[in-house]
Design a protein around this motif. Structure first.
Motif, PDB file in Angstrom:
ATOM      1  N   GLN A   1       4.325  12.711  10.301  1.00 53.06           N
ATOM      2  CA  GLN A   1       5.270  11.641  10.409  1.00 53.06           C
ATOM      3  C   GLN A   1       4.632  10.347  10.375  1.00 53.06           C
ATOM      4  O   GLN A   1       5.034   9.326   9.734  1.00 53.06           O
ATOM      5  N   PHE A   2       3.775  10.018  11.391  1.00 51.83           N
ATOM      6  CA  PHE A   2       2.956   8.848  11.082  1.00 51.83           C
ATOM      7  C   PHE A   2       2.165   8.510   9.921  1.00 51.83           C
ATOM      8  O   PHE A   2       2.329   7.633   9.474  1.00 51.83           O
ATOM      9  N   LEU A   3       1.749   9.424   9.437  1.00 44.62           N
ATOM     10  CA  LEU A   3       0.908   9.432   8.103  1.00 44.62           C
ATOM     11  C   LEU A   3       1.995   9.047   6.930  1.00 44.62           C
ATOM     12  O   LEU A   3       1.490   8.095   6.230  1.00 44.62           O
ATOM     13  N   VAL A   4       3.152   9.615   6.949  1.00 49.01           N
ATOM     14  CA  VAL A   4       4.055   9.134   5.984  1.00 49.01           C
ATOM     15  C   VAL A   4       4.694   7.801   6.227  1.00 49.01           C
ATOM     16  O   VAL A   4       4.762   7.089   5.266  1.00 49.01           O
ATOM     17  N   TYR A   5       4.909   7.468   7.362  1.00 47.13           N
ATOM     18  CA  TYR A   5       5.226   5.969   7.655  1.00 47.13           C
ATOM     19  C   TYR A   5       4.202   4.911   7.328  1.00 47.13           C
ATOM     20  O   TYR A   5       4.503   3.951   6.818  1.00 47.13           O
ATOM     21  N   MET A   6       2.946   5.386   7.541  1.00 48.70           N
ATOM     22  CA  MET A   6       1.855   4.369   7.343  1.00 48.70           C
ATOM     23  C   MET A   6       1.604   4.281   5.705  1.00 48.70           C
ATOM     24  O   MET A   6       1.452   3.469   5.230  1.00 48.70           O
ATOM     25  N   THR A   7       1.757   5.487   5.177  1.00 46.54           N
ATOM     26  CA  THR A   7       1.516   5.428   3.557  1.00 46.54           C
ATOM     27  C   THR A   7       2.596   4.725   3.117  1.00 46.54           C
ATOM     28  O   THR A   7       2.735   3.945   2.335  1.00 46.54           O
ATOM     29  N   GLY A   8       3.984   4.981   3.536  1.00 40.92           N
ATOM     30  CA  GLY A   8       4.898   4.077   2.911  1.00 40.92           C
ATOM     31  C   GLY A   8       4.713   2.757   3.074  1.00 40.92           C
ATOM     32  O   GLY A   8       5.325   1.924   2.312  1.00 40.92           O
ATOM     33  N   THR A   9       4.309   2.460   4.420  1.00 40.61           N
ATOM     34  CA  THR A   9       4.363   0.744   4.505  1.00 40.61           C
ATOM     35  C   THR A   9       3.199   0.359   3.828  1.00 40.61           C
ATOM     36  O   THR A   9       3.236  -0.787   2.991  1.00 40.61           O
ATOM     37  N   ILE A  10       2.099   0.917   3.716  1.00 41.14           N
ATOM     38  CA  ILE A  10       1.260   0.433   2.974  1.00 41.14           C
ATOM     39  C   ILE A  10       1.407   0.158   1.218  1.00 41.14           C
ATOM     40  O   ILE A  10       1.254  -0.664   0.536  1.00 41.14           O
ATOM     41  N   ILE A  11       2.188   1.299   1.007  1.00 38.45           N
ATOM     42  CA  ILE A  11       2.675   1.194  -0.548  1.00 38.45           C
ATOM     43  C   ILE A  11       3.602  -0.024  -0.677  1.00 38.45           C
ATOM     44  O   ILE A  11       3.606  -0.717  -1.779  1.00 38.45           O
ATOM     45  N   PHE A  12       4.617   0.099   0.174  1.00 33.62           N
ATOM     46  CA  PHE A  12       5.519  -1.325   0.277  1.00 33.62           C
ATOM     47  C   PHE A  12       4.843  -2.575   0.308  1.00 33.62           C
ATOM     48  O   PHE A  12       5.002  -3.280  -0.481  1.00 33.62           O
ATOM     49  N   TRP A  13       3.855  -2.625   1.038  1.00 30.44           N
ATOM     50  CA  TRP A  13       3.259  -3.889   1.231  1.00 30.44           C
ATOM     51  C   TRP A  13       2.598  -4.209  -0.107  1.00 30.44           C
ATOM     52  O   TRP A  13       2.467  -5.273  -0.555  1.00 30.44           O
ATOM     53  N   VAL A  14       1.589  -3.247  -0.685  1.00 29.74           N
ATOM     54  CA  VAL A  14       0.858  -3.561  -1.816  1.00 29.74           C
ATOM     55  C   VAL A  14       1.949  -3.769  -3.036  1.00 29.74           C
ATOM     56  O   VAL A  14       1.755  -4.857  -3.804  1.00 29.74           O
TER      57      VAL A  14
ATOM     58  N   TRP B   1       5.074  -4.848  -2.775  1.00 33.52           N
ATOM     59  CA  TRP B   1       5.831  -6.199  -2.811  1.00 33.52           C
ATOM     60  C   TRP B   1       4.708  -7.307  -3.039  1.00 33.52           C
ATOM     61  O   TRP B   1       5.062  -8.248  -3.770  1.00 33.52           O
ATOM     62  N   ASN B   2       3.576  -7.198  -2.735  1.00 34.09           N
ATOM     63  CA  ASN B   2       2.770  -8.387  -2.845  1.00 34.09           C
ATOM     64  C   ASN B   2       2.044  -8.287  -4.330  1.00 34.09           C
ATOM     65  O   ASN B   2       1.440  -9.232  -4.749  1.00 34.09           O
TER      66      ASN B   2
ATOM     67  N   HIS C   1       6.409 -16.939  -4.928  1.00 29.02           N
ATOM     68  CA  HIS C   1       6.660 -17.530  -3.667  1.00 29.02           C
ATOM     69  C   HIS C   1       7.047 -16.651  -2.534  1.00 29.02           C
ATOM     70  O   HIS C   1       7.268 -16.987  -1.552  1.00 29.02           O
ATOM     71  N   LEU C   2       7.606 -15.361  -2.719  1.00 24.89           N
ATOM     72  CA  LEU C   2       7.944 -14.442  -1.701  1.00 24.89           C
ATOM     73  C   LEU C   2       6.847 -13.586  -1.450  1.00 24.89           C
ATOM     74  O   LEU C   2       6.923 -12.789  -0.201  1.00 24.89           O
ATOM     75  N   ARG C   3       5.560 -13.614  -2.224  1.00 33.32           N
ATOM     76  CA  ARG C   3       4.341 -12.879  -1.521  1.00 33.32           C
ATOM     77  C   ARG C   3       3.740 -13.505  -0.641  1.00 33.32           C
ATOM     78  O   ARG C   3       3.677 -14.922  -0.203  1.00 33.32           O
ATOM     79  N   TRP C   4       3.277 -12.632   0.575  1.00 33.70           N
ATOM     80  CA  TRP C   4       2.766 -13.080   1.759  1.00 33.70           C
ATOM     81  C   TRP C   4       1.238 -12.845   1.792  1.00 33.70           C
ATOM     82  O   TRP C   4       0.345 -13.259   2.951  1.00 33.70           O
ATOM     83  N   ASP C   5       0.722 -11.862   1.044  1.00 31.40           N
ATOM     84  CA  ASP C   5      -0.546 -11.432   1.011  1.00 31.40           C
ATOM     85  C   ASP C   5      -0.938 -11.145  -0.408  1.00 31.40           C
ATOM     86  O   ASP C   5      -0.539  -9.953  -0.928  1.00 31.40           O
ATOM     87  N   THR C   6      -1.746 -12.217  -0.899  1.00 24.88           N
ATOM     88  CA  THR C   6      -2.119 -11.718  -2.347  1.00 24.88           C
ATOM     89  C   THR C   6      -3.369 -10.680  -2.773  1.00 24.88           C
ATOM     90  O   THR C   6      -3.788  -9.961  -1.628  1.00 24.88           O
ATOM     91  N   TYR C   7      -3.476 -10.399  -3.604  1.00 23.66           N
ATOM     92  CA  TYR C   7      -4.391  -9.291  -4.232  1.00 23.66           C
ATOM     93  C   TYR C   7      -5.605  -8.945  -3.207  1.00 23.66           C
ATOM     94  O   TYR C   7      -5.591  -7.647  -2.818  1.00 23.66           O
ATOM     95  N   PRO C   8      -6.472  -9.613  -2.693  1.00 25.38           N
ATOM     96  CA  PRO C   8      -7.531  -8.998  -1.893  1.00 25.38           C
ATOM     97  C   PRO C   8      -6.841  -8.270  -0.538  1.00 25.38           C
ATOM     98  O   PRO C   8      -7.648  -7.384   0.137  1.00 25.38           O
ATOM     99  N   PHE C   9      -5.695  -8.434  -0.477  1.00 22.75           N
ATOM    100  CA  PHE C   9      -4.935  -8.005   0.702  1.00 22.75           C
ATOM    101  C   PHE C   9      -5.536  -8.153   2.008  1.00 22.75           C
ATOM    102  O   PHE C   9      -5.701  -7.200   2.792  1.00 22.75           O
TER     103      PHE C   9
END
Length: 178
Positions: A57-70, A72-73, A79-87
Motif C-alpha cells: 500500500q505504501f509503495l502504491v501511494y508513493m508511486t502515485g504521489t511521484i507520478i502525480f508530482w512529475v 503536474w510539474n 505559473h502553477l508548477r512548483w518544481d520544474t524539470y530537474p525536480f
C-alpha cells in the motif's frame, strides 16, 4: 515542624528503601505538575510507521504521489508548477523521507530484537523445564519397569495355583487310598 503520621515500622522501611538503589524514591510534591508521558509511545509509533513502510500500500501511494508530482510539474500551466524539470524539491522530499524512515525502521527492529530475546529466553526456560520433566518421567518409568519385573503376574499366579491344586488333589487321592 511537620508531624509525621506514619508508624515507626513504616518510617524504618522507608529509610531502608531510600538506601537501596533498585527501589525508586517517592515522588516529591511540586507546585507545578510535570506532564506524565509514555516512554514507549515513540517506539510504538516508529513500529507502526515501519510496518506501514513495508507494505505494498505504501509503495502504491508513493508511486502515485511521484507520478502525480512529475506529471503536474511537466504538463501543468507554467505559473502553477512548483518544481520544474530537474525536480529538486521532489529529490529533497524523497531524501528527507528516506532519512527519517531509516532510523525509524532501525528503532522498530531493535525493539523487535529485544522482544525476540525475551521470547527466546522464555522458550529456553520452558524447554529446560520440559526436559527436566521428561527426564523425571523417564526415571519414574524405569523404576516402574523394575518394580513390575519383581511383581508376580496373573499368569504366574494361575500356574502356581494350578500346581498347588494338583498337589492337593494328589494328596487327597493318597489319603483316600490309605
Amino acid at each position: 515542624m511537620p508531624r509525621d503520621d506514619r508508624g515507626t515500622d513504616e518510617r524504618r522501611l522507608t529509610r531502608q528503601a531510600a538506601a537501596r538503589l533498585d527501589i525508586p524514591r517517592e515522588l516529591r510534591r511540586t507546585i507545578v505538575r510535570r506532564r506524565a508521558y509514555d516512554a514507549d509511545a515513540f517506539g510504538r509509533l516508529s513500529e507502526r510507521i515501519a510496518r506501514f513502510l513495508g507494505t505494498g500500500q505504501f509503495l502504491v501511494y508513493m508511486t502515485g504521489t511521484i507520478i502525480f508530482w512529475v506529471s503536474w510539474n511537466i504538463f501543468a500551466p507554467e505559473h502553477l508548477r512548483w518544481d520544474t524539470y530537474p525536480f529538486i524539491f521532489l529529490t529533497l522530499a524523497l531524501s528527507l523521507q528516506a532519512s527519517y524512515a531509516a532510523p525509524l525502521i532501525l528503532l522498530a527492529q531493535n525493539r523487535q530484537e529485544a522482544r525476540d530475546r525475551v521470547q527466546y529466553e522464555r522458550d529456553r526456560d520452558v524447554d529446560a523445564r520440559a526436559r527436566a520433566d521428561m527426564e523425571f518421567l523417564a526415571r519414574e518409568m524405569a523404576a516402574l519397569r523394575m518394580s513390575v519385573g519383581e511383581v508376580a503376574t496373573r499368569d504366574f499366579l494361575r500356574s502356581e495355583l494350578r500346581s498347588l491344586l494338583a498337589d492337593l488333589e494328589l494328596k487327597d487321592r493318597e489319603d483316600d487310598r490309605v
